[in-house]
Design an enzyme around this catalytic site. Sequence first.
Site, PDB file in Angstrom:
ATOM      1  N   CYS A  21       0.862  -1.173   0.000  1.00  7.96           N
ATOM      2  CA  CYS A  21       0.000   0.000   0.000  1.00  7.96           C
ATOM      3  C   CYS A  21       0.894   1.217   0.000  1.00  7.96           C
ATOM      4  O   CYS A  21       2.085   1.121   0.260  1.00  7.96           O
ATOM      5  CB  CYS A  21      -0.883   0.028   1.248  1.00  7.96           C
ATOM      6  SG  CYS A  21      -2.133  -1.267   1.239  1.00  7.96           S
ATOM      7  N   GLY A  47      -0.641   0.177  -4.879  1.00  7.91           N
ATOM      8  CA  GLY A  47      -1.992  -0.263  -4.558  1.00  7.91           C
ATOM      9  C   GLY A  47      -2.947   0.299  -5.573  1.00  7.91           C
ATOM     10  O   GLY A  47      -2.983   1.514  -5.779  1.00  7.91           O
ATOM     11  N   ASN A 122       0.431   1.335   5.941  1.00 15.21           N
ATOM     12  CA  ASN A 122       1.069   0.402   5.017  1.00 15.21           C
ATOM     13  C   ASN A 122       1.779  -0.648   5.874  1.00 15.21           C
ATOM     14  O   ASN A 122       2.639  -0.300   6.674  1.00 15.21           O
ATOM     15  CB  ASN A 122       2.075   1.160   4.144  1.00 15.21           C
ATOM     16  CG  ASN A 122       2.940   0.264   3.291  1.00 15.21           C
ATOM     17  OD1 ASN A 122       4.008   0.665   2.867  1.00 15.21           O
ATOM     18  ND2 ASN A 122       2.497  -0.959   3.015  1.00 15.21           N
ATOM     19  N   GLY A 123       1.419  -1.905   5.678  1.00 13.86           N
ATOM     20  CA  GLY A 123       2.055  -2.977   6.445  1.00 13.86           C
ATOM     21  C   GLY A 123       1.032  -3.979   6.917  1.00 13.86           C
ATOM     22  O   GLY A 123      -0.140  -3.923   6.528  1.00 13.86           O
ATOM     23  N   TYR A 266      11.588  -5.082  -6.503  1.00 10.90           N
ATOM     24  CA  TYR A 266      10.357  -4.994  -7.283  1.00 10.90           C
ATOM     25  C   TYR A 266       9.364  -3.925  -6.817  1.00 10.90           C
ATOM     26  O   TYR A 266       8.808  -3.206  -7.643  1.00 10.90           O
ATOM     27  CB  TYR A 266       9.664  -6.364  -7.270  1.00 10.90           C
ATOM     28  CG  TYR A 266       8.307  -6.388  -7.925  1.00 10.90           C
ATOM     29  CD1 TYR A 266       8.169  -6.176  -9.295  1.00 10.90           C
ATOM     30  CD2 TYR A 266       7.157  -6.619  -7.176  1.00 10.90           C
ATOM     31  CE1 TYR A 266       6.924  -6.200  -9.907  1.00 10.90           C
ATOM     32  CE2 TYR A 266       5.902  -6.646  -7.785  1.00 10.90           C
ATOM     33  CZ  TYR A 266       5.797  -6.431  -9.137  1.00 10.90           C
ATOM     34  OH  TYR A 266       4.580  -6.442  -9.732  1.00 10.90           O
TER      35      TYR A 266
END
Length: 495
Positions: A21, A47, A122-123, A266
């Site tokens: 995210c 996201g 985020n996580g 990536y």
Amino acid sequence: MSLMGTNNIFDIDDDKLKEECGVFGIFAHDEAASLTALGLHALQHRGQEATGIVSFDGDDFHAHRAAKMVASAFGDPRVMRTLTGDIAIGHNRYSTSGDTTPRNIQPLYADLSFGGFAMAHNGNLTNANTLRRALVQKGALFQSTSDTEVIIHLMALAAEKNPFDKMVSALKKIEGAYSLVACAKGFLIGARDPHGVRPLVLGRLEHEGGVSHVLTSESCALDIVGATLVREVEPGEVVVIDNKGVHSHRPFDKKPPKFCIFEYIYFARPDSLMEGNSVYQIRKNIGAELAREAPCAQADLVVPVPDSGVPAAIGYAAEAGIPFDLGIIRSHYVGRTFIQPSEATRNLGVKMKHNANQALIEGKKVVLVDDSIVRGTTSKKIVEMVRAAGATEVHMRISSPPTSHSCFYGIDTPSKEGLMAHRMDVDEICAHIGADSLSYISVDGLYRAVGEAKRNMDEPQYCDACFTGDYAVARLDHENASTNDKVTDLREGQN
Ligand code: SF4
């Protein structure tokens, strides 16, 4: 190609780990929401299934959330006109099953004892289920299945009075990976978990009205709004931004840093800086290491699987002294999913996104460079496609070590059993995808590419658990959960 649901909707990217995210927050700018929308646009790769912004105008909070891409969610001026105020936070969400429900779209908002509070995360919290069960027993009424809401309920129950103390009290109870932005009346907060698994940076924007500060996942989101990168938010740091400036707090016990090394391979955008490093340059370094570890002297051409394989392929070609060329062309107009018209079109997914450049590769011995093999489905089809276009040899080189373990820290991975490298060794994978040879970068080669001499076996410098199974960050709930529970937990908790 996996079917998703009953309507033959397939996931075009089902052979990639899915991004996590992205978060963005800005303090003290008259166009806070517009800049947040721009920042989220730069973070779209993190996201793509839902997005949201919450703004604060000094009296009221305003929110808009939608299960759309950023450009369509915030492209309507009428929407933007509702998001008034000089503080805003935003979030891009990825979820796995295509059933992003409105209640899970962030930022989440709650009225707490001190007033309104919004948060974007985020996580993945690894003890969210345990905490959630305890909170429900105490009477908490959850509105979503997101683990982020656990933090808000913990804050609601905290005895502390002010928002910062409540938030720190809540954060001390959670485990796992989080990079958070949050806002309440008069301030913006950013927090990064003590291991610093997911990224978070601080930026500064000078403009006619003064100076604004920005907190966001990647530096590319600072670039788009004209802000400069000040620094990373440190692992375990909580940053409070108010009218007096930026205040740094370190309320947690120090822990060894475990930044996600897959960001370099990536997830992150190549034009971002992470830990002071150019992500693009690191990817080229990985390609050069791969060329030294796994040369292919007989090849005529190095071909990336675009887009993510491009920098590593450039690095590989330069180191090997083999020409680099675009032997596969990527369509930029393909979304994440598509309706599959019939079983007969089972190669449609890969062909919609990638097509072999036959005029270039016919009669050539080709080195194909990609960043990862997750399920193996796409790699097999790409090798088939390149052979069908006339390549006489196809040698696959992968710029990550074999992805053999699931991630519990905010990246959508299949359960271990769904990962090809968990079930097969490299020779078996090579045979399965139909390549003439297959090599992955070694774990030490990856560490060399990011500037370390090698992996420290006693205390690895990064999180590399999806390659090594060495889960240095607590797994807690996931450790004891069944495989199905794990997948469900990950999907529900994905932020
Ligand atoms: Fe990143 Fe892999 Fe660690 Fe997950 S397990 S945080 S993807 S390195």
